[in-house]
Write an enzyme that holds these catalytic residues in place. Structure first.
Site, PDB file in Angstrom:
ATOM      1  N   LYS A  87      18.680   3.695  -1.562  1.00 28.76           N
ATOM      2  CA  LYS A  87      18.748   3.425  -2.988  1.00 28.76           C
ATOM      3  C   LYS A  87      20.089   2.758  -3.307  1.00 28.76           C
ATOM      4  CE  LYS A  87      17.678   5.488  -7.451  1.00 28.76           C
ATOM      5  NZ  LYS A  87      17.448   6.728  -8.233  1.00 28.76           N
ATOM      6  N   ASN A 123       8.758   2.143 -13.970  1.00 29.64           N
ATOM      7  CA  ASN A 123       9.909   3.043 -13.915  1.00 29.64           C
ATOM      8  C   ASN A 123      11.031   2.517 -14.794  1.00 29.64           C
ATOM      9  OD1 ASN A 123      12.534   2.159 -12.248  1.00 29.64           O
ATOM     10  ND2 ASN A 123      10.761   1.056 -11.420  1.00 29.64           N
ATOM     11  N   PHE A 183      20.239  -8.120  -6.943  1.00 28.37           N
ATOM     12  CA  PHE A 183      20.410  -9.124  -7.993  1.00 28.37           C
ATOM     13  C   PHE A 183      19.217  -9.085  -8.953  1.00 28.37           C
ATOM     14  CE2 PHE A 183      22.873 -11.900  -4.791  1.00 28.37           C
ATOM     15  CZ  PHE A 183      24.109 -11.518  -5.312  1.00 28.37           C
ATOM     16  N   CYS A 185      17.462  -5.743 -10.467  1.00 26.03           N
ATOM     17  CA  CYS A 185      17.016  -4.588 -11.243  1.00 26.03           C
ATOM     18  C   CYS A 185      16.786  -5.048 -12.685  1.00 26.03           C
ATOM     19  CB  CYS A 185      18.054  -3.471 -11.197  1.00 26.03           C
ATOM     20  SG  CYS A 185      17.546  -1.991 -12.081  1.00 26.03           S
ATOM     21  N   LYS A 223      18.167  -9.734  -2.993  1.00 26.39           N
ATOM     22  CA  LYS A 223      16.905  -9.284  -3.581  1.00 26.39           C
ATOM     23  C   LYS A 223      16.685  -9.981  -4.911  1.00 26.39           C
ATOM     24  CE  LYS A 223      14.227  -5.063  -4.372  1.00 26.39           C
ATOM     25  NZ  LYS A 223      14.255  -3.578  -4.271  1.00 26.39           N
ATOM     26  N   THR A 251      10.782  -5.342  -9.304  1.00 22.44           N
ATOM     27  CA  THR A 251       9.761  -5.027 -10.299  1.00 22.44           C
ATOM     28  C   THR A 251       9.747  -6.020 -11.457  1.00 22.44           C
ATOM     29  OG1 THR A 251      11.326  -3.492 -11.314  1.00 22.44           O
ATOM     30  CG2 THR A 251       9.712  -2.573  -9.768  1.00 22.44           C
TER      31      THR A 251
END
Length: 420
Positions: A87, A123, A183, A185, A223, A251
């Protein structure tokens, strides 16, 4: 043995795609022969080597709750996952405050019946709220116990070069085999220029990627966020800035729904909510499109071993096969583990091997990227079909013009033009 960092000769890389003086970082890690995916005699071999990272299979725990502490990461290794991405961590976990509930589900049944399959997951969870030093000690313990397994540190920091450099140095000292840069979230702390706030701003991304790659000594994966018009633009910048690979997708920004009894949004925290990240099976087609675009970018513009780690709605071996057919080197799973547990990897490996047997593939490289050449433009599709019609002459497949539709045969005529 512990992972070592090797530097490739500058002559092995494309001079057009490297920063001045930059050599490609390649990790050297021994893979365990006893882990899931190492085929016996005559069995399809699932092992992969990506940026020098040797994994017994391409299945990697995606950054999130399944990699949140020593206990769960150890479980992942014991079950046979090819690698684990922890995480996301930052220097000051004290600024990270999560809420509960922080998840919401979408079911296939329009009325949300409890036994209906879950197809979507949202989430509003933030990055790790555990002290950095605690996470680093657990990384060290994991690498001590599993020296031949791949552990990747996911990191995210504020817009501060010194902070990024400190975080990279401390995480690398824990013994991780590579870094994944968050990069992407989609929620939480954008005002601090963290996560997607960087991935959506190509100028900012180029600057921060430069800071990261001048400091890092292990392979770096960037990411990417899908919450952008053209995902190839930030991917190109990250790779040109020196990143060894790209992970996609994180996401998708979403509002899961409204409770029609209370009239409040979900997930509901004290009567309120906030947009969050959408994942699970429903995002898989979107992820396939984004991965296809990045794979084409890498194939057409880069030739120095840059890698692609695919993410999005993987619950079966066939889901993974689709990503690999588009050019993915590894396949990450996060929400799938949250719904089905860590033993899911055994099912994924078995189903992927079944697919390989059906096509007489003996290794992942046998089919990686095999479907990529079959994507083209709509104009080209029209031209190809016109040519095919000429060649078939009297053989008719489907309707050729809107004037050919009939009322009585509408359903059959529709079916005649469906490809699957």
């Amino acid at each position: 043995m512990e992972s070592l960092t090797l530097r490739a000769s500058p002559s092995t890389a494309s001079p057009l795609l490297r920063l001045p003086g930059r050599s490609r970082r390649v990790a050297c890690v021994r893979a365990s022969a006893s882990s899931n995916g190492s085929g016996g005699a005559g069995e399809p071999d699932l092992s992969v080597t990506v940026n020098g990272l040797k994994m017994p299979n391409p299945f990697v725990i995606g950054s999130g709750p399944p990699g949140t502490n020593y206990t769960v990461m150890k479980r992942a290794f014991d079950e046979g996952w090819g690698g684990v991405i922890a995480k996301t961590v930052s220097l000051d976990a004290g600024k990270v405050i999560n809420v509960t509930p922080r998840y919401a589900r979408l079911r296939a049944d329009p009325n949300g019946a409890a036994k209906s399959p879950i197809i979507g997951w949202q989430n509003i969870e933030l990055i790790s709220d555990r002290p950095l030093e605690t996470m680093l000690n657990e990384f060290k313990q994991l690498k001590k116990e599993y020296p031949d397994r791949i552990l990747i540190g996911s990191i995210m920091e504020e817009y501060n070069k010194a902070a990024w450099h400190e975080l990279i140095e401390r995480v690398e000292e824990s013994g991780v085999d590579a870094l994944e840069i968050n990069f992407s979230c989609p929620h939480g702390m954008p005002e601090r220029k963290m996560g997607a706030a960087v991935g959506q701003d190509c100028g900012l991304l180029e600057e921060v990627s430069g800071w990261i790659n001048e400091k890092a000594t292990v392979p770096v994966w960037a990411k990417m966020t899908p919450n952008i018009t053209d995902i190839t633009e930030p991917s190109r910048i990250a790779l040109k800035s020196g990143c060894e690979g790209v992970s996609a997708i994180n996401t998708i920004m979403s509002v899961m729904g409204i409770d029609l009894k209370t009239l409040r949004p979900e997930p509901c925290v004290e009567g309120y909510s906030t947009p969050g990240g959408y994942s699970a099976r429903a995002v898989h087609p979107i992820a396939l499109a984004k991965v296809m675009q990045i794979a084409r970018l890498i194939k057409e513009e880069f030739a120095d071993g840059q890698s692609l780690s695919a993410i999005g709605g993987v619950e079966t071996g066939n889901d993974a096969a689709e990503f690999i057919l588009l050019g993915a080197d590894t396949v990450q799973v996060c929400t799938g583990v949250m719904m089905h547990g860590y033993p899911l990897v055994k099912k994924l490996c078995a189903e992927l091997q079944d697919f390989m047997r059906a096509h007489n593939f003996t290794s992942i490289d046998d089919f990686r990227g095999a479907s990529l050449p079959y994507f083209t433009t709509h104009t080209d599709l029209v031209q190809r079909q016109q040519e095919a019609i000429k060649q078939r002459k009297a053989i008719r497949l489907g309707l050729q013009s809107d004037k050919d539709w009939t009322g009585d045969g509408f359903v059959k005529e529709t079916e005649s033009m469906v490809s699957n």
